[in-house]
Design a protein around this motif. Structure first.
Motif, mmCIF file in Angstrom:
data_model
loop_
_atom_site.group_PDB
_atom_site.id
_atom_site.type_symbol
_atom_site.label_atom_id
_atom_site.label_comp_id
_atom_site.label_asym_id
_atom_site.label_seq_id
_atom_site.Cartn_x
_atom_site.Cartn_y
_atom_site.Cartn_z
ATOM 1 N N GLY A 1 -35.070 -19.489 2.923
ATOM 2 C CA GLY A 1 -35.705 -18.291 2.367
ATOM 3 C C GLY A 1 -35.602 -17.081 3.269
ATOM 4 N N PHE A 2 -35.944 -17.277 4.544
ATOM 5 C CA PHE A 2 -35.925 -16.137 5.472
ATOM 6 C C PHE A 2 -34.524 -15.837 6.000
ATOM 7 C CE2 PHE A 2 -40.399 -17.780 6.382
ATOM 8 C CZ PHE A 2 -40.982 -16.895 5.500
ATOM 9 N N GLY A 3 -33.790 -16.877 6.352
ATOM 10 C CA GLY A 3 -32.480 -16.665 6.961
ATOM 11 C C GLY A 3 -31.370 -16.421 5.968
ATOM 12 N N LEU A 4 -31.266 -17.281 4.972
ATOM 13 C CA LEU A 4 -30.166 -17.189 4.024
ATOM 14 C C LEU A 4 -30.406 -16.122 2.965
ATOM 15 C CD1 LEU A 4 -27.473 -18.606 3.446
ATOM 16 C CD2 LEU A 4 -28.707 -20.184 1.987
ATOM 17 N N LEU A 5 -31.576 -16.150 2.357
ATOM 18 C CA LEU A 5 -31.889 -15.176 1.311
ATOM 19 C C LEU A 5 -32.447 -13.867 1.856
ATOM 20 C CD1 LEU A 5 -33.515 -17.529 -1.356
ATOM 21 C CD2 LEU A 5 -31.196 -16.599 -1.350
ATOM 22 N N LYS B 1 -43.866 -11.885 2.552
ATOM 23 C CA LYS B 1 -44.684 -11.644 1.361
ATOM 24 C C LYS B 1 -43.957 -12.140 0.107
ATOM 25 C CE LYS B 1 -46.992 -8.052 -1.262
ATOM 26 N NZ LYS B 1 -47.315 -6.641 -1.389
ATOM 27 N N THR B 2 -42.681 -11.831 -0.007
ATOM 28 C CA THR B 2 -41.906 -12.260 -1.169
ATOM 29 C C THR B 2 -41.748 -13.778 -1.188
ATOM 30 O OG1 THR B 2 -40.689 -10.171 -1.175
ATOM 31 C CG2 THR B 2 -39.688 -12.012 -2.365
ATOM 32 N N PHE B 3 -41.412 -14.355 -0.029
ATOM 33 C CA PHE B 3 -41.219 -15.802 0.061
ATOM 34 C C PHE B 3 -42.467 -16.552 -0.395
ATOM 35 C CE2 PHE B 3 -41.753 -19.754 2.456
ATOM 36 C CZ PHE B 3 -40.596 -20.432 2.099
ATOM 37 N N TRP B 4 -43.617 -16.206 0.158
ATOM 38 C CA TRP B 4 -44.842 -16.945 -0.139
ATOM 39 C C TRP B 4 -45.393 -16.667 -1.527
ATOM 40 C CZ3 TRP B 4 -45.347 -21.065 2.454
ATOM 41 C CH2 TRP B 4 -44.928 -21.134 3.782
ATOM 42 N N SER B 5 -44.923 -15.603 -2.188
ATOM 43 C CA SER B 5 -45.402 -15.325 -3.546
ATOM 44 C C SER B 5 -44.516 -15.973 -4.614
ATOM 45 C CB SER B 5 -45.481 -13.811 -3.787
ATOM 46 O OG SER B 5 -44.186 -13.245 -3.780
ATOM 47 N N MET B 6 -43.378 -16.538 -4.210
ATOM 48 C CA MET B 6 -42.470 -17.161 -5.178
ATOM 49 C C MET B 6 -42.957 -18.550 -5.588
ATOM 50 S SD MET B 6 -38.776 -16.260 -3.511
ATOM 51 C CE MET B 6 -37.741 -16.381 -4.947
ATOM 52 N N ARG C 1 -34.038 -20.839 -8.275
ATOM 53 C CA ARG C 1 -33.123 -19.945 -8.995
ATOM 54 C C ARG C 1 -32.496 -18.936 -8.047
ATOM 55 N NH1 ARG C 1 -30.410 -21.044 -12.695
ATOM 56 N NH2 ARG C 1 -30.444 -22.794 -11.330
ATOM 57 N N ALA C 2 -33.249 -18.430 -7.089
ATOM 58 C CA ALA C 2 -32.696 -17.495 -6.113
ATOM 59 C C ALA C 2 -31.618 -18.183 -5.271
ATOM 60 C CB ALA C 2 -33.801 -16.946 -5.218
ATOM 61 N N LEU C 3 -31.871 -19.413 -4.861
ATOM 62 C CA LEU C 3 -30.875 -20.160 -4.086
ATOM 63 C C LEU C 3 -29.645 -20.492 -4.911
ATOM 64 C CD1 LEU C 3 -32.843 -22.733 -1.930
ATOM 65 C CD2 LEU C 3 -31.491 -20.808 -1.142
ATOM 66 N N SER C 4 -29.811 -20.730 -6.191
ATOM 67 C CA SER C 4 -28.679 -21.126 -7.029
ATOM 68 C C SER C 4 -27.626 -20.020 -7.126
ATOM 69 C CB SER C 4 -29.150 -21.520 -8.422
ATOM 70 O OG SER C 4 -29.575 -20.386 -9.147
ATOM 71 N N ALA C 5 -28.014 -18.784 -6.880
ATOM 72 C CA ALA C 5 -27.048 -17.684 -6.922
ATOM 73 C C ALA C 5 -26.028 -17.787 -5.798
ATOM 74 C CB ALA C 5 -27.775 -16.348 -6.833
ATOM 75 N N LEU C 6 -26.369 -18.525 -4.751
ATOM 76 C CA LEU C 6 -25.468 -18.648 -3.610
ATOM 77 C C LEU C 6 -24.497 -19.821 -3.717
ATOM 78 C CD1 LEU C 6 -28.022 -17.930 -0.767
ATOM 79 C CD2 LEU C 6 -26.416 -16.350 -1.825
ATOM 80 N N SER C 7 -24.710 -20.703 -4.670
ATOM 81 C CA SER C 7 -23.820 -21.845 -4.814
ATOM 82 C C SER C 7 -23.039 -21.723 -6.107
ATOM 83 C CB SER C 7 -24.608 -23.153 -4.792
ATOM 84 O OG SER C 7 -25.486 -23.203 -5.884
ATOM 85 N N PRO C 8 -21.794 -22.149 -6.070
ATOM 86 C CA PRO C 8 -20.997 -22.035 -7.292
ATOM 87 C C PRO C 8 -21.568 -22.910 -8.396
ATOM 88 C CG PRO C 8 -19.847 -23.321 -5.634
ATOM 89 C CD PRO C 8 -21.092 -22.777 -4.989
ATOM 90 N N GLY C 9 -21.548 -22.394 -9.572
ATOM 91 C CA GLY C 9 -22.062 -23.153 -10.698
ATOM 92 C C GLY C 9 -21.154 -24.315 -11.048
ATOM 93 N N ARG C 10 -21.745 -25.323 -11.560
ATOM 94 C CA ARG C 10 -20.959 -26.471 -12.003
ATOM 95 C C ARG C 10 -20.469 -26.200 -13.407
ATOM 96 N NH1 ARG C 10 -24.189 -31.819 -10.008
ATOM 97 N NH2 ARG C 10 -24.064 -31.367 -7.805
#
Length: 79
Positions: A20-24, A29-34, A41-50
């Protein structure tokens, strides 16, 4: 009850916070409110879809367009 509790592993907070902090690059505040779903879903944007496997017709078409060479053709080029 104790056996079931002992089988559960701890939540990987170090790994999740590093992503959350390093990669995204989320603010605390944003991390703890998610919600977990929002974070996933935010992490999925960084990996290619199957994608689905190719359909039989698509595969047959590719095989006609790009036929395999036999080992003999590759090993002994015609002169």
């Amino acid at each position: 009850m104790k056996a079931a509790a002992a089988e559960q592993s701890e939540f990987p907070w170090d790994r999740v916070m590093a992503m959350g902090f390093g990669l995204l690059r989320l603010s605390p505040k944003t991390f703890w409110s998610m919600t977990p779903r929002e974070f996933e879903r935010a992490l999925s944007a960084l990996s290619p879809g199957r994608s689905d496997a190719p359909r039989r017709n698509d595969l047959a078409s590719l095989m006609r367009a790009f036929p395999d060479k036999t080992l003999q053709e590759e090993a002994w080029p015609k002169t």
